[in-house]
Design a protein around this motif. Structure first.
Motif, PDB file in Angstrom:
ATOM      1  N   ASP A  21       0.821  -1.207   0.000  1.00 12.04           N
ATOM      2  CA  ASP A  21       0.000   0.000   0.000  1.00 12.04           C
ATOM      3  C   ASP A  21       0.857   1.260   0.000  1.00 12.04           C
ATOM      4  OD1 ASP A  21      -1.831  -2.013   0.252  1.00 12.04           O
ATOM      5  OD2 ASP A  21      -2.792  -1.233   2.075  1.00 12.04           O
ATOM      6  N   GLY A  22       1.907   1.265   0.816  1.00  6.66           N
ATOM      7  CA  GLY A  22       2.780   2.424   0.857  1.00  6.66           C
ATOM      8  C   GLY A  22       3.528   2.625  -0.451  1.00  6.66           C
ATOM      9  N   LYS A  45      -8.332  -8.278  -5.351  1.00  3.57           N
ATOM     10  CA  LYS A  45      -9.348  -7.412  -4.742  1.00  3.57           C
ATOM     11  C   LYS A  45      -8.705  -6.346  -3.873  1.00  3.57           C
ATOM     12  CE  LYS A  45     -13.181 -10.736  -4.731  1.00  3.57           C
ATOM     13  NZ  LYS A  45     -14.135 -11.519  -3.885  1.00  3.57           N
ATOM     14  N   GLY A  46      -7.742  -6.761  -3.046  1.00  2.00           N
ATOM     15  CA  GLY A  46      -7.070  -5.794  -2.190  1.00  2.00           C
ATOM     16  C   GLY A  46      -6.276  -4.780  -2.991  1.00  2.00           C
ATOM     17  N   PHE A  47      -5.605  -5.261  -4.032  1.00  5.68           N
ATOM     18  CA  PHE A  47      -4.837  -4.358  -4.885  1.00  5.68           C
ATOM     19  C   PHE A  47      -5.756  -3.328  -5.525  1.00  5.68           C
ATOM     20  CE2 PHE A  47      -2.932  -2.819  -8.715  1.00  5.68           C
ATOM     21  CZ  PHE A  47      -1.579  -2.775  -8.466  1.00  5.68           C
ATOM     22  N   ARG A  48      -6.877  -3.793  -6.057  1.00  4.25           N
ATOM     23  CA  ARG A  48      -7.814  -2.886  -6.741  1.00  4.25           C
ATOM     24  C   ARG A  48      -8.345  -1.834  -5.776  1.00  4.25           C
ATOM     25  NH1 ARG A  48     -11.737  -3.217 -10.911  1.00  4.25           N
ATOM     26  NH2 ARG A  48     -12.642  -1.123 -11.090  1.00  4.25           N
ATOM     27  N   ALA A  49      -8.634  -2.229  -4.560  1.00  2.00           N
ATOM     28  CA  ALA A  49      -9.177  -1.276  -3.590  1.00  2.00           C
ATOM     29  C   ALA A  49      -8.169  -0.165  -3.296  1.00  2.00           C
ATOM     30  CB  ALA A  49      -9.552  -2.005  -2.299  1.00  2.00           C
ATOM     31  N   VAL A  50      -6.915  -0.529  -3.097  1.00  2.00           N
ATOM     32  CA  VAL A  50      -5.892   0.474  -2.811  1.00  2.00           C
ATOM     33  C   VAL A  50      -5.659   1.364  -4.029  1.00  2.00           C
ATOM     34  CG1 VAL A  50      -3.470   0.834  -2.191  1.00  2.00           C
ATOM     35  CG2 VAL A  50      -4.773  -0.996  -1.112  1.00  2.00           C
ATOM     36  N   ASP A  52      -7.714   2.063  -6.450  1.00  2.00           N
ATOM     37  CA  ASP A  52      -8.849   2.963  -6.622  1.00  2.00           C
ATOM     38  C   ASP A  52      -8.774   4.138  -5.656  1.00  2.00           C
ATOM     39  OD1 ASP A  52      -9.886   1.425  -8.654  1.00  2.00           O
ATOM     40  OD2 ASP A  52     -11.501   0.530  -7.459  1.00  2.00           O
ATOM     41  N   ASP A  53      -8.413   3.865  -4.406  1.00  2.00           N
ATOM     42  CA  ASP A  53      -8.316   4.931  -3.413  1.00  2.00           C
ATOM     43  C   ASP A  53      -7.268   5.969  -3.802  1.00  2.00           C
ATOM     44  OD1 ASP A  53     -10.272   3.836  -1.840  1.00  2.00           O
ATOM     45  OD2 ASP A  53      -8.890   2.901  -0.401  1.00  2.00           O
ATOM     46  N   LEU A  54      -6.222   5.523  -4.490  1.00  2.00           N
ATOM     47  CA  LEU A  54      -5.128   6.418  -4.879  1.00  2.00           C
ATOM     48  C   LEU A  54      -5.334   7.046  -6.257  1.00  2.00           C
ATOM     49  CD1 LEU A  54      -2.149   4.208  -3.645  1.00  2.00           C
ATOM     50  CD2 LEU A  54      -2.915   6.362  -2.626  1.00  2.00           C
ATOM     51  N   GLY A  55      -6.424   6.704  -6.921  1.00  7.18           N
ATOM     52  CA  GLY A  55      -6.663   7.240  -8.257  1.00  7.18           C
ATOM     53  C   GLY A  55      -5.794   6.609  -9.324  1.00  7.18           C
ATOM     54  N   LEU A  56      -5.362   5.369  -9.093  1.00  3.68           N
ATOM     55  CA  LEU A  56      -4.527   4.648 -10.039  1.00  3.68           C
ATOM     56  C   LEU A  56      -5.361   3.660 -10.842  1.00  3.68           C
ATOM     57  CD1 LEU A  56      -1.511   3.809  -7.694  1.00  3.68           C
ATOM     58  CD2 LEU A  56      -1.468   5.428  -9.606  1.00  3.68           C
ATOM     59  N   SER A  57      -5.382   3.820 -12.143  1.00  4.97           N
ATOM     60  CA  SER A  57      -6.025   2.829 -12.996  1.00  4.97           C
ATOM     61  C   SER A  57      -5.014   1.746 -13.351  1.00  4.97           C
ATOM     62  CB  SER A  57      -6.571   3.480 -14.266  1.00  4.97           C
ATOM     63  OG  SER A  57      -5.518   4.035 -15.032  1.00  4.97           O
ATOM     64  N   VAL A  58      -5.495   0.623 -13.842  1.00  5.09           N
ATOM     65  CA  VAL A  58      -4.629  -0.478 -14.271  1.00  5.09           C
ATOM     66  C   VAL A  58      -4.637  -0.499 -15.793  1.00  5.09           C
ATOM     67  CG1 VAL A  58      -4.275  -2.975 -14.240  1.00  5.09           C
ATOM     68  CG2 VAL A  58      -5.010  -1.783 -12.155  1.00  5.09           C
ATOM     69  N   SER A  59      -3.493  -0.172 -16.382  1.00  7.49           N
ATOM     70  CA  SER A  59      -3.426  -0.048 -17.844  1.00  7.49           C
ATOM     71  C   SER A  59      -3.369  -1.392 -18.539  1.00  7.49           C
ATOM     72  CB  SER A  59      -2.191   0.778 -18.231  1.00  7.49           C
ATOM     73  OG  SER A  59      -1.002   0.170 -17.762  1.00  7.49           O
ATOM     74  N   ALA A  77      -9.006 -12.994 -12.256  1.00 11.36           N
ATOM     75  CA  ALA A  77      -8.220 -12.073 -11.430  1.00 11.36           C
ATOM     76  C   ALA A  77      -7.963 -10.772 -12.171  1.00 11.36           C
ATOM     77  CB  ALA A  77      -6.897 -12.725 -11.031  1.00 11.36           C
ATOM     78  N   VAL A  78      -7.667 -10.870 -13.463  1.00 10.02           N
ATOM     79  CA  VAL A  78      -7.416  -9.669 -14.261  1.00 10.02           C
ATOM     80  C   VAL A  78      -8.671  -8.793 -14.309  1.00 10.02           C
ATOM     81  CG1 VAL A  78      -6.858  -8.826 -16.572  1.00 10.02           C
ATOM     82  CG2 VAL A  78      -5.599 -10.764 -15.623  1.00 10.02           C
ATOM     83  N   ALA A  79      -9.821  -9.405 -14.437  1.00  8.52           N
ATOM     84  CA  ALA A  79     -11.071  -8.641 -14.449  1.00  8.52           C
ATOM     85  C   ALA A  79     -11.253  -7.889 -13.133  1.00  8.52           C
ATOM     86  CB  ALA A  79     -12.258  -9.571 -14.690  1.00  8.52           C
ATOM     87  N   THR A  80     -10.877  -8.519 -12.039  1.00  6.71           N
ATOM     88  CA  THR A  80     -10.971  -7.864 -10.740  1.00  6.71           C
ATOM     89  C   THR A  80     -10.074  -6.640 -10.682  1.00  6.71           C
ATOM     90  OG1 THR A  80     -11.491  -9.961  -9.652  1.00  6.71           O
ATOM     91  CG2 THR A  80     -10.664  -8.188  -8.254  1.00  6.71           C
ATOM     92  N   LEU A  81      -8.908  -6.719 -11.329  1.00  8.26           N
ATOM     93  CA  LEU A  81      -7.994  -5.577 -11.350  1.00  8.26           C
ATOM     94  C   LEU A  81      -8.550  -4.413 -12.160  1.00  8.26           C
ATOM     95  CD1 LEU A  81      -4.514  -7.298 -11.864  1.00  8.26           C
ATOM     96  CD2 LEU A  81      -5.389  -6.251  -9.766  1.00  8.26           C
ATOM     97  N   GLY A  82      -9.458  -4.695 -13.082  1.00 12.98           N
ATOM     98  CA  GLY A  82     -10.084  -3.617 -13.836  1.00 12.98           C
ATOM     99  C   GLY A  82      -9.456  -3.323 -15.178  1.00 12.98           C
ATOM    100  N   THR A  83      -8.876  -4.338 -15.812  1.00 10.20           N
ATOM    101  CA  THR A  83      -8.310  -4.148 -17.150  1.00 10.20           C
ATOM    102  C   THR A  83      -8.735  -5.309 -18.038  1.00 10.20           C
ATOM    103  OG1 THR A  83      -6.281  -3.781 -18.418  1.00 10.20           O
ATOM    104  CG2 THR A  83      -6.145  -5.331 -16.579  1.00 10.20           C
TER     105      THR A  83
END
Length: 247
Positions: A21-22, A45-50, A52-59, A77-83
């Motif tokens: 996260d850091g 899921k955890g990666f996507r949540a963090v 999203d909170d930071l305004g980072l999309s997954v290219s 898993a890739v779908a969960t990441l949002g790409t």
């Protein structure tokens, strides 16, 4: 350029292992608004949540696991990441790129994965190292022969640094591959195997000419190894690339 400048998170792999996260927060603080993971099965899921909170999309995501695991598991898993971009970063034996028959087998593998990916609304891409450039088949770099055999929906993410190490005139190569290339790994350094990379703009790569040859491709910064502080190098790379896009 298609979308904001991204960063391949392999660049900060040790920091990610210590504090995911850091580390993502520091990537965002360096100016990035997109990231390219390399292990989609690691808590998507955890990666996507963090992210999203930071305004980072997954290219897009590197997903070597698609060659080792049940592909459907990886695509979920890739779908969960949002790409929808699943990139094979390695895993095909380098020897396959030394003959036309071997290249045909590599193309068949990627084309079959593309059919499976399409069922999940995704696309398969391939990322090169130097071993797809060094061999020449019929007077052309092996990756060019591969491109001719790939189904139209399979894209390339050209690692510009490894292409140069492999002996390619990178802007000319990008011109020949044309629309097949939708993303670039942009990195810099002495263009010598085994030597650490530098911030983009601080090495020997002709970065402006490379970007001009593929103006619509996504820029993804990656430093495989870095002799300086990696977060400082990432920030410098982002500043440099942003300045080029402004011209």
């Amino acid at each position: 350029m298609s979308g904001p400048i991204s960063v391949q998170l392999y660049t900060v792999r040790q920091a990610l292992a210590d504090d995911r996260d850091g580390t993502l927060r520091r990537v965002a603080e360096a100016g990035y608004r997109a990231v390219e993971p390399y292990d989609p099965l690691n808590d998507p899921k955890g990666f996507r949540a963090v992210a999203d909170d930071l305004g980072l999309s997954v290219s897009g995501t590197h997903a070597g696991a698609v060659l080792q695991r049940e592909p459907a598991e990886v695509f979920e898993a890739v779908a969960t990441l949002g790409t929808d971009k699943v990139i094979v970063p390695a895993g095909i034996a380098p020897e396959e790129f030394t003959t036309r028959d071997g290249i045909a087998r590599a193309a068949d593998l990627l084309n079959d994965l593309a059919v499976q990916a399409a069922r999940h609304g995704m696309r398969i891409g391939y990322h090169n190292h130097w071993w797809e450039l060094e061999p020449e088949v019929d007077g052309r770099h092996a990756i060019e022969v591969l491109a001719d055999l790939l189904a139209p929906e399979v894209f390339l993410e050209i690692d510009t640094y490894w292409a140069a190490v492999g002996g390619a005139d990178v802007p000319a190569l990008l011109g020949r591959l044309a629309d097949r290339v939708i993303a670039l790994h942009v990195k810099d350094g002495p263009v010598v195997k085994g030597e650490p990379h530098t911030a983009v703009g601080a090495g020997a790569m002709p970065v402006p000419e490379i970007l001009a040859a593929a103006p619509d491709a996504r820029r993804v910064v990656e430093l495989d190894e870095c002799a300086t502080d990696v977060f400082a190098a990432l920030a410098e790379s982002h500043t440099y690339l942003t300045s080029l896009e402004g011209h």
